[in-house]
Design a protein around this motif. Structure first.
Motif, PDB file in Angstrom:
ATOM      1  N   THR A  99       0.903  -1.280  -0.090  1.00 30.98           N
ATOM      2  CA  THR A  99       0.168   0.166   0.286  1.00 30.98           C
ATOM      3  C   THR A  99       0.554   1.462   0.137  1.00 30.98           C
ATOM      4  N   ILE A 100       1.835   1.232   0.803  1.00 29.07           N
ATOM      5  CA  ILE A 100       2.728   2.392   1.051  1.00 29.07           C
ATOM      6  C   ILE A 100       3.496   2.411  -0.215  1.00 29.07           C
ATOM      7  N   GLU A 101       3.987   1.646  -0.900  1.00 25.47           N
ATOM      8  CA  GLU A 101       4.670   1.687  -2.292  1.00 25.47           C
ATOM      9  C   GLU A 101       3.731   2.176  -3.422  1.00 25.47           C
ATOM     10  N   HIS A 102       2.532   1.585  -3.371  1.00 25.81           N
ATOM     11  CA  HIS A 102       1.150   2.250  -4.246  1.00 25.81           C
ATOM     12  C   HIS A 102       1.317   3.647  -4.352  1.00 25.81           C
ATOM     13  N   ILE A 103       1.148   4.166  -2.977  1.00 32.71           N
ATOM     14  CA  ILE A 103       1.016   5.663  -2.861  1.00 32.71           C
ATOM     15  C   ILE A 103       2.303   6.494  -3.084  1.00 32.71           C
ATOM     16  N   PHE A 104       3.348   5.863  -2.576  1.00 29.23           N
ATOM     17  CA  PHE A 104       4.560   6.678  -3.103  1.00 29.23           C
ATOM     18  C   PHE A 104       4.847   6.492  -4.674  1.00 29.23           C
ATOM     19  N   LYS A 105       4.420   5.565  -5.319  1.00 37.52           N
ATOM     20  CA  LYS A 105       4.547   5.569  -6.703  1.00 37.52           C
ATOM     21  C   LYS A 105       3.800   6.534  -7.436  1.00 37.52           C
ATOM     22  N   GLU A 106       2.538   7.146  -6.751  1.00 30.75           N
ATOM     23  CA  GLU A 106       1.652   8.062  -7.524  1.00 30.75           C
ATOM     24  C   GLU A 106       2.315   9.375  -6.964  1.00 30.75           C
ATOM     25  N   ILE A 107       3.157   9.495  -5.931  1.00 33.69           N
ATOM     26  CA  ILE A 107       3.660  10.669  -5.563  1.00 33.69           C
ATOM     27  C   ILE A 107       4.791  11.116  -6.378  1.00 33.69           C
ATOM     28  N   PHE A 108       5.759   9.849  -6.809  1.00 37.75           N
ATOM     29  CA  PHE A 108       6.738   9.995  -7.739  1.00 37.75           C
ATOM     30  C   PHE A 108       6.317  10.249  -9.034  1.00 37.75           C
ATOM     31  N   LYS A 109       5.250   9.617  -9.414  1.00 37.92           N
ATOM     32  CA  LYS A 109       4.786  10.035 -10.806  1.00 37.92           C
ATOM     33  C   LYS A 109       4.326  11.291 -10.985  1.00 37.92           C
ATOM     34  N   ALA A 110       3.749  11.978  -9.879  1.00 36.61           N
ATOM     35  CA  ALA A 110       3.427  13.316  -9.988  1.00 36.61           C
ATOM     36  C   ALA A 110       4.709  14.252 -10.133  1.00 36.61           C
ATOM     37  N   GLY A 111       5.694  13.833  -9.398  1.00 36.88           N
ATOM     38  CA  GLY A 111       6.906  14.338  -9.577  1.00 36.88           C
ATOM     39  C   GLY A 111       7.604  14.571 -10.982  1.00 36.88           C
ATOM     40  N   LEU A 112       7.433  13.474 -11.716  1.00 36.07           N
ATOM     41  CA  LEU A 112       7.727  13.268 -13.309  1.00 36.07           C
ATOM     42  C   LEU A 112       7.167  14.480 -13.896  1.00 36.07           C
ATOM     43  N   GLU A 113       6.093  14.478 -13.606  1.00 31.17           N
ATOM     44  CA  GLU A 113       4.893  15.187 -14.463  1.00 31.17           C
ATOM     45  C   GLU A 113       5.165  16.865 -14.190  1.00 31.17           C
ATOM     46  N   LEU A 114       5.851  17.177 -13.183  1.00 26.04           N
ATOM     47  CA  LEU A 114       6.342  18.462 -12.975  1.00 26.04           C
ATOM     48  C   LEU A 114       7.714  18.923 -13.915  1.00 26.04           C
ATOM     49  N   ASN A 115       8.310  17.806 -14.402  1.00 26.04           N
ATOM     50  CA  ASN A 115       9.636  17.969 -15.270  1.00 26.04           C
ATOM     51  C   ASN A 115       9.363  18.284 -16.629  1.00 26.04           C
ATOM     52  N   LYS A 116       9.147  19.327 -16.877  1.00 22.58           N
ATOM     53  CA  LYS A 116       8.950  19.657 -18.206  1.00 22.58           C
ATOM     54  C   LYS A 116      10.087  19.385 -19.219  1.00 22.58           C
ATOM     55  N   ASN A 117      11.277  19.338 -18.792  1.00 23.15           N
ATOM     56  CA  ASN A 117      12.285  18.888 -19.693  1.00 23.15           C
ATOM     57  C   ASN A 117      12.505  17.520 -20.177  1.00 23.15           C
ATOM     58  N   ASP A 118      11.673  16.438 -19.319  1.00 24.31           N
ATOM     59  CA  ASP A 118      11.597  15.242 -19.783  1.00 24.31           C
ATOM     60  C   ASP A 118      10.443  14.777 -20.098  1.00 24.31           C
ATOM     61  N   HIS A 119      10.304  14.158 -21.338  1.00 22.59           N
ATOM     62  CA  HIS A 119       9.002  13.866 -22.066  1.00 22.59           C
ATOM     63  C   HIS A 119       8.692  12.511 -21.680  1.00 22.59           C
ATOM     64  N   ARG A 120       9.427  11.584 -20.811  1.00 19.96           N
ATOM     65  CA  ARG A 120       9.308  10.299 -20.383  1.00 19.96           C
ATOM     66  C   ARG A 120       8.460  10.424 -19.018  1.00 19.96           C
ATOM     67  N   LYS A 121       7.265  10.002 -18.957  1.00 16.18           N
ATOM     68  CA  LYS A 121       6.409  10.057 -17.986  1.00 16.18           C
ATOM     69  C   LYS A 121       6.218   8.920 -17.036  1.00 16.18           C
ATOM     70  N   ALA A 122       6.613   7.981 -17.625  1.00 18.77           N
ATOM     71  CA  ALA A 122       6.415   6.589 -16.934  1.00 18.77           C
ATOM     72  C   ALA A 122       7.201   6.057 -15.857  1.00 18.77           C
ATOM     73  N   LEU A 123       6.761   5.870 -14.828  1.00 18.11           N
ATOM     74  CA  LEU A 123       7.705   5.393 -13.536  1.00 18.11           C
ATOM     75  C   LEU A 123       8.271   4.018 -13.962  1.00 18.11           C
ATOM     76  N   LEU A 124       9.629   3.643 -13.784  1.00 15.90           N
ATOM     77  CA  LEU A 124      10.363   2.577 -14.034  1.00 15.90           C
ATOM     78  C   LEU A 124      10.562   1.772 -12.956  1.00 15.90           C
ATOM     79  N   VAL A 125      10.176   2.112 -11.627  1.00 16.72           N
ATOM     80  CA  VAL A 125      10.336   1.096 -10.632  1.00 16.72           C
ATOM     81  C   VAL A 125       8.768   0.537 -10.547  1.00 16.72           C
TER      82      VAL A 125
END
Lengths: 96, 96
Positions: free
Chosen positions: A70-96
């Protein structure tokens, strides 16, 4: 338990919600700072090994009641949100 | 920005992760207490109106960088995790 005590518990949940909100946004700002810093260097933009290390560290400190998955699931959503903030990187998929 | 400054930022992210973890689990314990309290009363177990109010309150305090939809998505995952802790209620779907 009285209705008053129940209301007090619910007020504490509201308080915790806002603390979580503040930290999620604080984390977002740090991710933006990190991405900006990486942008000026020749560093690979997205680092899944770093995400895996962060998750492992989080699990080491997890005392429940939420289980690891459950903790891993929630944190992956938080990590994904962080990726979406990054306008310089077009890769939005989490690889963990 | 130097590699040292970058490492410092990453250490701050680790620190924020653990603070978020602690609060998510603190929230989980409060949800367990609330459900236990409700169990002794004639109160409907799951209250989607309460969830909607919590989300509205969270949005009122959101200063970014994350947008409303991202914050709502993350909090819905946190709310869902709370529902899963509640063994007395077989309804696991979020209604907000």
């Amino acid at each position: 338990m009285s209705n008053n005590e129940l209301r007090q518990l619910q007020t504490r949940v509201d308080d915790v919600n806002l603390k979580i909100l503040k930290l999620i946004n604080e984390r977002g700002k740090l991710i933006q700072d990190i991405e900006q810093a990486k942008g000026t260097q020749e560093i690979h933009q997205y680092d899944p090994i770093s995400d895996r290390k962060m998750l492992d560290n989080i699990h080491d400190y997890n005392n429940g009641p939420f289980k690891k998955s459950t903790i891993e699931h929630i944190f992956k959503e938080i990590f994904k949100a962080g990726l979406e903030l990054n306008k310089n990187d077009h890769r939005k998929a989490l690889l963990v």
